[in-house]
Design an enzyme around this catalytic site. Sequence first.
Site, PDB file in Angstrom:
ATOM      1  CB  SER A  65      39.171  89.603  30.811  1.00 46.57           C
ATOM      2  OG  SER A  65      39.379  88.275  30.398  1.00 46.57           O
ATOM      3  CE  LYS A  68      41.779  88.901  27.218  1.00 44.20           C
ATOM      4  NZ  LYS A  68      41.108  88.220  28.325  1.00 44.20           N
ATOM      5  CB  SER A 129      37.412  89.525  26.402  1.00 37.78           C
ATOM      6  OG  SER A 129      38.263  89.459  27.520  1.00 37.78           O
TER       7      SER A 129
END
Length: 446
Positions: A65, A68, A129
């Site tokens: 993640s 991102k 997230s």
Amino acid sequence: MKKRNGYRISAVLLSVLLFVGLFSPIQMKASAAFDVNAAAAVLVDAETGQVLYEKNSDQQLGVASMSKMMTEYLLLEAVKEGKVSLDDTYQVSDYVYTISQDRSLSNVPLRADETYKIQELYEAMTIYSANAATIAIAEKISGSEAEFVKLMNKKAKEFGLEKAKFVNATGLNNKDLKGNHSTGTQTDENMMSGRDVVTLAYRLVNDYPEVLETAGIPKKKFREGTDDEISMENWNWMLPSLVFAYEGMTGLKTGTTDFAGYCFTGTAERNGQKLIAVVMNATNESGEGTYNARFTEMKKLMDYGFTQFERQEIVAAGSAIKGAETLPVQKGKEKEVKLKAASDLSIFAPKGSNPKYKTGVTLNSSDLNENGELVAPVEKDKVVGFVSVKDDQGQAVPFLKSAGKTNVQTAQNIEKANWFVLSMRAVGDGISGGWNWIVDKVTGWF
């Protein structure tokens, strides 16, 4: 004979003492403090991009993640360019709805066909997230996640992220996208090197520092006061008030998948010094990957940066750079132009090391003729290159490629010489001695 044996015993004892001194618990502890239990780790100064520590920073690894951060960058860029507003709304697609209902992934459940503000989706992505919220943002910007991934890879090339490969907007494994993956194979994941990750973070916090206002929120409720209210606790447990609270922690992004392991990009500030650090596939002392391990190893990196370095000013704004004070000028009233540093340049050096840094200038070859000269007229404050720095061993001080450089500028205007001056110089170039003195004297009048 006894005397000789005494010398030998003394020599052995001295050797033992030296060995113990070199490998004493204090020395070993100091060495251990520089080791990070992670597949890769990088630490940089957030303002200059100077690399303070790196371990295995060029190997391509799973990034999870932390991907991102690129989605955040592209959203904030689109907002800046007026293509998207945080007050805009988004209507949930079937794809986004399906992903949002999987609570085994990090998500805020979204209602089918409901509309949400980009602001609340951005907060869900940055604080919690949330994966479906991230895909929603990708669809808002590019129409589809597939088109958005093309944008991610294009931006990666612009940043010089040589090891970066994006196959989705979230950092999930493609197999978790319920058959909706549009690029790569079903088992593909986003991949980056540690240096690429820290470069992306560097660009994000310097180009859009407002991201830290959201990334630094420890807890927030999604759709507070509605039936859809959900508590979002930031996965960055080093933020103030959370379990691993660390003084000065400001952001930025965690990431975890079975493939990538436990990853974390952290940002922190103390006493005016700002750091960015990355750990990828962090483990504990037993070699086991855990949530706690990534925060323990991040603390090591941050402590190292804040306690082991001190700032040294190398060049002051407006000053000349030693050894590169001037640059020759062709066809100018003067034969050279003075140079100056456009801004201050400081280096972080290990405390107590007292290194003697050497500065130089890396010139923009596109601005020079074949003889390495500028061609008149030359305007004051023209950027002609940047300051380069080497240590006393002749090694270049490492910086991120995309880091802001201290530019070198011209310190004066140089007008183009008239035809008479140029003619006199042409004559003078072919004659040496006294005639050159006369030529220089006469052309000075013009």
